[in-house]
Design an enzyme around this catalytic site. Structure first.
Site, mmCIF file in Angstrom:
data_model
loop_
_atom_site.group_PDB
_atom_site.id
_atom_site.type_symbol
_atom_site.label_atom_id
_atom_site.label_comp_id
_atom_site.label_asym_id
_atom_site.label_seq_id
_atom_site.Cartn_x
_atom_site.Cartn_y
_atom_site.Cartn_z
ATOM 1 N N GLU A 74 -15.741 9.482 -4.356
ATOM 2 C CA GLU A 74 -16.788 10.165 -5.111
ATOM 3 C C GLU A 74 -17.135 11.508 -4.484
ATOM 4 O OE1 GLU A 74 -20.394 8.449 -7.500
ATOM 5 O OE2 GLU A 74 -21.012 8.621 -5.411
ATOM 6 N N HIS A 105 -1.059 -11.346 3.649
ATOM 7 C CA HIS A 105 -0.368 -12.194 2.675
ATOM 8 C C HIS A 105 -0.546 -11.678 1.245
ATOM 9 C CE1 HIS A 105 0.571 -15.169 5.745
ATOM 10 N NE2 HIS A 105 -0.667 -15.011 6.193
ATOM 11 N N LYS A 223 -22.623 9.600 -18.123
ATOM 12 C CA LYS A 223 -24.054 9.413 -18.357
ATOM 13 C C LYS A 223 -24.536 10.253 -19.533
ATOM 14 C CE LYS A 223 -25.048 8.484 -13.473
ATOM 15 N NZ LYS A 223 -25.756 8.961 -12.256
#
Length: 327
Positions: A74, A105, A223
């Site tokens: 960000e 793994h 937004k």
């Protein structure tokens, strides 16, 4: 502070403060945040490595890779410099990772033998919080961490012997960059130091890339679009729950597919990047009501919902069904 208590939280802040002082006063050649930033800059911008794996061999740091994702990507995920000019070089890498025992793994095979080179950052405590677990558990973590780092660096050591065997499936090239950050024991003070270290590293990398590490206009775009989305809603109550569960995109001018048909009403117009109206509406001059175009003689709506204006039938609803647009 509520979880660990005031004394522990004060130690956490004290640890961060010590790195702040180190970063501010230590000369560049001995400055740890600057050193890490230069390594990151080298990997990303010079070597063009596109990601960085964060590998803490400490269960209590399992959320550190996620935190660093937000911090680095960000802050420095930018393609415009401080002068407002587009830049051609690579900036922040993709940050990802997992605690070491799980990651071995999951994706260490990729780190060792993939044709992509991923710089790795190992975090390792020399001691564990509970000394009773050192011999049985923590020592194994130390051994595994050091072994994996060495394998990334060296690969197959004796290449001549390997070439005689000619089993390329076993071959590891090595020369995979990694960094090991070793600390005495994961205490609140050490955690504060680690957080401050990475934050200062991110700041220095932003300076090297000449980007503003303190804005996030890409996030702000989403937004700003939110108010338009609020004007889209399901008209029929009995379909709301199913729609919320099953649709993926609900934007003006886009096709939406659901198991059952339902009606949506849009009260605002969404524009594209060039300012063009994606789905234009018409206005009834007698009432001032706005109606969507594209509904020409649709039989799915009652006649009362249709308005005639300049020889074109407009409708304030559009029906979405498994077949796509029907009006």
């Amino acid at each position: 502070m509520l979880a660990i208590g005031l004394n522990q939280f004060s130690e956490f802040l004290e640890g961060a403060s010590l790195i702040d002082y180190h970063f501010k006063n230590e000369e560049a050649s001995k400055n740890l945040p600057i050193t890490l930033a230069l390594i990151g800059f080298w990997h990303s911008t010079i070597c063009n490595y596109t990601s960085r794996a964060i590998l803490p061999y400490e269960t209590k740091l399992k959320y550190l890779p996620t935190y660093l994702q937000q911090l680095d990507m960000e802050s420095n995920g930018k393609s415009v410099n401080l002068k407002g000019e587009s830049i051609s070089y690579q900036t922040a890498p993709v940050i990802w990772g997992q605690i070491g025992t799980n990651s071995q793994h999951a994706f260490f095979q990729f780190l060792h033998q993939s044709n992509q080179i991923i710089p790795c950052e190992f975090l390792l405590g020399a001691n564990c919080i509970d000394d009773g677990y050192y011999e049985k558990h923590h020592l194994q973590l130390i051994i595994n961490c050091l072994a994996q780092s060495e394998a990334l660096m060296l690969g197959i050591k004796n290449e001549e012997t390997f070439e005689q065997q000619r089993n390329l499936h076993h071959y590891c090239h090595g020369n995979r960059p990694s960094t090991i950050l070793v600390y005495k024991k994961l205490t609140p003070r050490i955690l504060g130091k680690l957080i401050a270290l990475f934050e200062h590293r991110t700041f220095v990398e932003g300076l090297l890339w000449n980007v503003n590490s303190f804005d996030q206009w890409g996030v702000e775009l989403g937004k700003r679009i939110i108010p338009f989305s609020k004007h889209l809603y399901i008209e029929r109550e009995d379909f709301k729950e199913e729609a919320n569960r099953k649709f993926f995109r609900l934007t003006l001018g886009k096709e939406v597919r659901l198991k059952n048909a339902y009606i949506i009403k849009a009260e605002k117009v969404l524009k594209d990047d060039d300012g063009n109206i994606i789905h234009p509406y018409a206005v009834d001059p007698s009432t001032g009501e706005k109606y969507w175009k594209r509904c020409k003689g649709c039989l799915n709506h009652k006649a009362a919902e249709h308005k005639l204006h300049e020889r074109t039938i407009y409708c304030k609803y559009r029906l979405v069904s498994p077949g796509g647009y029907t009006c």
